[in-house]
Write a protein that holds these residues in place. Structure first.
Motif, mmCIF file in Angstrom:
data_model
loop_
_atom_site.group_PDB
_atom_site.id
_atom_site.type_symbol
_atom_site.label_atom_id
_atom_site.label_comp_id
_atom_site.label_asym_id
_atom_site.label_seq_id
_atom_site.Cartn_x
_atom_site.Cartn_y
_atom_site.Cartn_z
ATOM 1 N N PHE A 37 -0.271 6.308 4.210
ATOM 2 C CA PHE A 37 1.163 6.540 4.391
ATOM 3 C C PHE A 37 1.938 6.439 3.082
ATOM 4 C CE2 PHE A 37 1.713 5.190 9.122
ATOM 5 C CZ PHE A 37 0.959 6.276 9.493
ATOM 6 N N THR A 38 2.916 7.330 2.920
ATOM 7 C CA THR A 38 3.913 7.152 1.870
ATOM 8 C C THR A 38 5.012 6.237 2.428
ATOM 9 O OG1 THR A 38 5.157 9.061 2.632
ATOM 10 C CG2 THR A 38 3.502 9.454 0.932
ATOM 11 N N ALA A 78 9.592 14.362 -4.174
ATOM 12 C CA ALA A 78 8.319 13.846 -3.664
ATOM 13 C C ALA A 78 8.508 12.459 -3.038
ATOM 14 C CB ALA A 78 7.288 13.794 -4.788
ATOM 15 N N TRP A 79 9.283 11.622 -3.672
ATOM 16 C CA TRP A 79 9.484 10.249 -3.201
ATOM 17 C C TRP A 79 10.222 10.218 -1.860
ATOM 18 C CZ3 TRP A 79 7.975 5.473 -5.077
ATOM 19 C CH2 TRP A 79 8.636 4.353 -4.568
ATOM 20 N N ASN A 80 11.236 11.076 -1.720
ATOM 21 C CA ASN A 80 12.085 11.055 -0.521
ATOM 22 C C ASN A 80 11.519 11.854 0.639
ATOM 23 O OD1 ASN A 80 13.886 9.603 -2.005
ATOM 24 N ND2 ASN A 80 15.459 11.170 -2.100
ATOM 25 N N ARG A 128 -6.046 17.824 6.819
ATOM 26 C CA ARG A 128 -4.627 17.532 6.958
ATOM 27 C C ARG A 128 -4.254 16.114 6.531
ATOM 28 N NH1 ARG A 128 -2.379 15.409 11.235
ATOM 29 N NH2 ARG A 128 -4.030 16.039 12.620
ATOM 30 N N ASP A 129 -5.039 15.140 6.954
ATOM 31 C CA ASP A 129 -4.680 13.733 6.736
ATOM 32 C C ASP A 129 -5.067 13.303 5.326
ATOM 33 O OD1 ASP A 129 -3.934 11.149 7.155
ATOM 34 O OD2 ASP A 129 -5.717 10.602 8.308
ATOM 35 N N SER A 130 -4.393 13.859 4.318
ATOM 36 C CA SER A 130 -4.804 13.574 2.942
ATOM 37 C C SER A 130 -3.604 13.592 2.004
ATOM 38 C CB SER A 130 -5.830 14.628 2.492
ATOM 39 O OG SER A 130 -5.706 14.888 1.120
ATOM 40 N N VAL A 131 -3.517 12.593 1.127
ATOM 41 C CA VAL A 131 -2.385 12.558 0.198
ATOM 42 C C VAL A 131 -2.503 13.660 -0.850
ATOM 43 C CG1 VAL A 131 -1.554 10.190 0.390
ATOM 44 C CG2 VAL A 131 -3.554 10.685 -1.003
ATOM 45 N N ASN A 132 -3.743 14.083 -1.159
ATOM 46 C CA ASN A 132 -3.882 15.128 -2.165
ATOM 47 C C ASN A 132 -3.381 16.477 -1.654
ATOM 48 O OD1 ASN A 132 -4.933 13.460 -4.177
ATOM 49 N ND2 ASN A 132 -6.942 13.509 -3.189
ATOM 50 N N ARG A 173 0.825 -1.204 0.000
ATOM 51 C CA ARG A 173 0.000 0.000 0.000
ATOM 52 C C ARG A 173 0.871 1.272 0.000
ATOM 53 N NH1 ARG A 173 -5.667 1.397 0.077
ATOM 54 N NH2 ARG A 173 -5.319 3.591 -0.372
ATOM 55 N N TYR A 174 1.913 1.267 0.825
ATOM 56 C CA TYR A 174 2.777 2.459 0.922
ATOM 57 C C TYR A 174 3.486 2.729 -0.402
ATOM 58 C CZ TYR A 174 2.307 1.449 5.957
ATOM 59 O OH TYR A 174 1.834 1.177 7.206
ATOM 60 N N ILE A 175 3.896 1.636 -1.077
ATOM 61 C CA ILE A 175 4.562 1.809 -2.372
ATOM 62 C C ILE A 175 3.596 2.452 -3.359
ATOM 63 C CG2 ILE A 175 5.519 0.582 -4.370
ATOM 64 C CD1 ILE A 175 6.703 -1.455 -2.413
ATOM 65 N N LEU A 176 2.357 1.943 -3.396
ATOM 66 C CA LEU A 176 1.366 2.518 -4.310
ATOM 67 C C LEU A 176 1.101 3.983 -3.971
ATOM 68 C CD1 LEU A 176 -1.135 -0.471 -4.598
ATOM 69 C CD2 LEU A 176 0.575 0.288 -6.266
ATOM 70 N N ASN A 177 0.983 4.294 -2.664
ATOM 71 C CA ASN A 177 0.759 5.686 -2.258
ATOM 72 C C ASN A 177 1.905 6.581 -2.704
ATOM 73 O OD1 ASN A 177 -1.641 5.024 -1.059
ATOM 74 N ND2 ASN A 177 -0.805 4.923 1.021
ATOM 75 N N SER A 178 3.135 6.104 -2.474
ATOM 76 C CA SER A 178 4.296 6.905 -2.855
ATOM 77 C C SER A 178 4.343 7.125 -4.360
ATOM 78 C CB SER A 178 5.597 6.223 -2.409
ATOM 79 O OG SER A 178 5.967 6.668 -1.129
ATOM 80 N N LEU A 179 4.020 6.069 -5.117
ATOM 81 C CA LEU A 179 4.001 6.208 -6.576
ATOM 82 C C LEU A 179 2.956 7.228 -7.001
ATOM 83 C CD1 LEU A 179 4.427 2.551 -7.900
ATOM 84 C CD2 LEU A 179 5.959 4.481 -8.288
#
Lengths: 311, 282
Positions: free
Chosen positions: B229-230, B212-214, B141-145, B74-80
């Motif tokens: 989570f990223t 963004a990735w780091n 606040r709690d949002s990837v966008n 899931r974290y990998i997909l979020n980070s991508l």
């Protein structure tokens, strides 16, 4: 169509082309700074974030008073300066060494250049956890290897011990161990930045300078001190200014390595600790304003002095 | 031997020693991260000073564990997701903005360049608390966008600055011919500027991706829900929960590091150039 109306059309188009960028920067860079100033002048706790207290007009300098009268403030400031200057100088020194090593052509140079940039490219979380693991007193390869081979009498807790007593030829002294380790990490992680800039500058020095000096009988070391180093003076001082600005405000590295324990508490960590340790958002914002003030001075220096040199 | 020859010999020895020192210093932590992630936990606990990696005893269970039991898929997909959207928006807006700054006349052009440089030096720690406060207040606040918008603000000014320097080097004749033939401004950007700027666009895109990735601080402060989570945020979470299982933390570290290192090795030529033109900060 007159020239004037063409100009108007162009500037209107330019406005719309730049509008999204401006909007993002206004909302997420300019506004936060002003908003931070507002919060830093108010009593705001972590519990107040949902309510209307955020917008009440009850301004005072209490938060700044709290920040400056904190008994640890001077220690933290001193630690920050030692960390910033030590880390900046070390990263530039390592970068200079690496650039000199890779300045001449040889097989595998491109490969080494790629390798040398890796610490700067890799994510900070992975690097800090790896180094913490390597330096761990019980499970870390560094301490275990050194103890097994008789290099160290006992493991050294690099990241969790404040002072280390050393004795060299009968003279005893002590170094701030954890701070020292954090500075070493800083030098390791950021030397590639200096390395790339110095290497680019080195390769721009005309060969004639060196030929002329050789003809005049200058030896390699003399050529280094009388030609190379003066040619690098500008890039080295610009690098120091940049590294100083970024290290002074750096949070991630120290937070992930030590959480500010064992004498490594720097000012950016106070921003976090006030907010999430004491739930005092006001004091946290005031600390951020102090950082911003120092930063503004250095950005001003950069524009007065650095820009002129760069052009 | 003359002084010249003596110094040459010293320099040759120093160069070999120096290169060995740097290679060891830089490569060892990466080697150790990978080696430890492949080693059974008992091996790490029993024999922490063993520098080698026994290929017959390679153990991939840490990766399985991290990916499927600790939610790293899931974290990998979020980070991508976060990184790719940030790159797409940043490159698109910076291309249009960079074109406006270099090809169109308007007031405040020099002000633009200065403000970009100031933003370039702006540290995240000064912005994170006020943004935390306002987003908490608004319940966003709690949002990837929201995270993407914050990353965009960090990367866009620098991306625009880099593309601006590149666009300045492009010849105007082709564009003028395009405009005379009836291309619109956006047509010129799409048909002429973008194809001519492929290397610069690649390097801007890579840098934006890397930032963004780091990124750690905003992801750490903003995200509360594990589903959002990223990778960086996930690694910190994992390290806090499985304190002694170094093998898992190292496997997670490898997962967050390897993609960026591979991208970097693949595009090394563009990166070194981009870095000295101001692409990275930190």
């Amino acid at each position: 169509m007159t020239i004037n109306s063409k100009y108007h059309r162009e500037s209107r188009l330019a406005f719309w082309m730049l509008a999204p960028t401006f909007a993002v920067v206004l909302a997420f860079v300019v506004f936060p700074v002003l908003w931070n100033l507002w919060i830093s002048l108010k009593p705001v706790s972590l519990a107040d974030l949902r309510g209307d207290a955020l917008f009440q007009f009850n301004l005072s300098l209490d938060n700044f008073q709290k920040v400056f009268s904190d008994p640890d403030f001077e220690t933290v400031l001193l630690t920050t300066l030692v960390y910033t200057i030590g880390g900046s100088l070390l990263s530039i020194l390592l970068g200079l060494m690496a650039a000199l090593l890779l300045n001449s052509r040889f097989l595998g140079r491109a490969l080494l250049r790629g390798l040398f940039i890796a610490p700067y490219i890799a994510p900070v979380v992975a690097l800090t956890f790896t180094w913490s693991f390597i330096l761990d007193p019980q499970l870390g390869v560094f301490n275990q290897f050194a103890v097994n081979h008789g290099i160290l009498a006992q493991p050294i807790p690099f990241l969790s011990q404040r002072w280390l007593d050393l004795g060299i030829i009968g003279v005893g002294f002590r170094i701030p161990l954890a701070l020292f380790s954090v500075i070493l990490f800083e030098g390791w992680r950021y030397f590639p930045f200096a390395f790339l800039f110095i290497l680019a500058r080195l390769q721009a020095i005309p060969d004639e300078f060196f030929h002329a000096a050789s003809v005049d009988g200058a030896t390699p070391f003399q050529r280094f001190f009388h030609i190379t180093l003066p040619q690098l003076a500008t890039v080295l001082s610009t690098l120091f200014l940049f590294r100083f600005i970024w290290t002074f405000t750096k949070f991630d590295d120290v937070f992930l390595l030590t959480r500010g324990q064992a004498g490594t508490k720097v000012l950016p960590l106070n921003v976090y600790d006030y907010a999430f340790g004491e739930f005092n958002i006001g004091a946290s914002s005031a600390t951020a304003m102090v950082l911003f003030g120092v930063l503004a001075i250095f950005i001003f220096i950069y524009f007065r002095w650095g820009m002129r040199i760069e052009n | 031997m003359s002084r010249e020859q003596i110094e040459h010999t010293i320099i040759r020895v120093l160069r070999i020693v120096g290169i060995l020192f740097f290679v060891l210093m830089v490569a060892f932590p990466f080697y150790w991260m990978i080696a430890s992630s492949l080693r059974p936990l008992e091996e790490i606990l029993m024999n922490p000073a063993n520098l080698g990696l026994d290929f017959r005893k390679i153990d991939l269970s840490a990766y399985y564990n991290v990916l499927f039991d600790h939610g790293f898929v899931r974290y990998i997909l979020n980070s991508l997701y976060v990184s790719i959207i940030t790159v797409a928006l940043s490159v698109a807006l910076a291309t249009v903005g960079g074109y406006a700054v270099t090809r169109l006349r308007f007031r405040g052009q020099s002000f633009m360049s200065y403000s970009i440089l100031i933003i370039y030096m702006f540290p995240a720690i000064v912005l994170v608390i006020p943004l935390y406060v306002i987003f908490s207040h608004m319940g966003l606040r709690d949002s990837v966008n929201v995270l993407i918008l914050v990353y965009l603000a960090q990367t866009l000014p620098v991306a625009l600055y880099m593309l601006r320097s590149y666009f300045k080097t492009l010849p105007l004749e082709i564009e003028n011919a395009g405009l005379i033939d009836g291309c619109t401004r956006f047509g010129v950007i799409w048909r002429i500027i973008i194809p001519l700027s492929a290397p610069a666009l690649a390097s801007v895109g890579l840098y934006t991706f890397m930032i963004a990735w780091n990124e750690f601080l905003f992801a750490f402060m903003f995200l509360d829900t594990p589903d959002k989570f990223t990778l960086s945020r996930g690694v910190v979470q994992l390290a806090g929960s499985v304190h002694l299982s170094k093998q898992l933390v190292m496997a997670a570290s490898v997962l967050v590091t390897l993609p960026i290192l591979f991208l970097f090795l693949f595009f090394e030529r563009y990166l070194a150039r981009g870095m000295t033109s101001g692409a990275m900060k930190g």
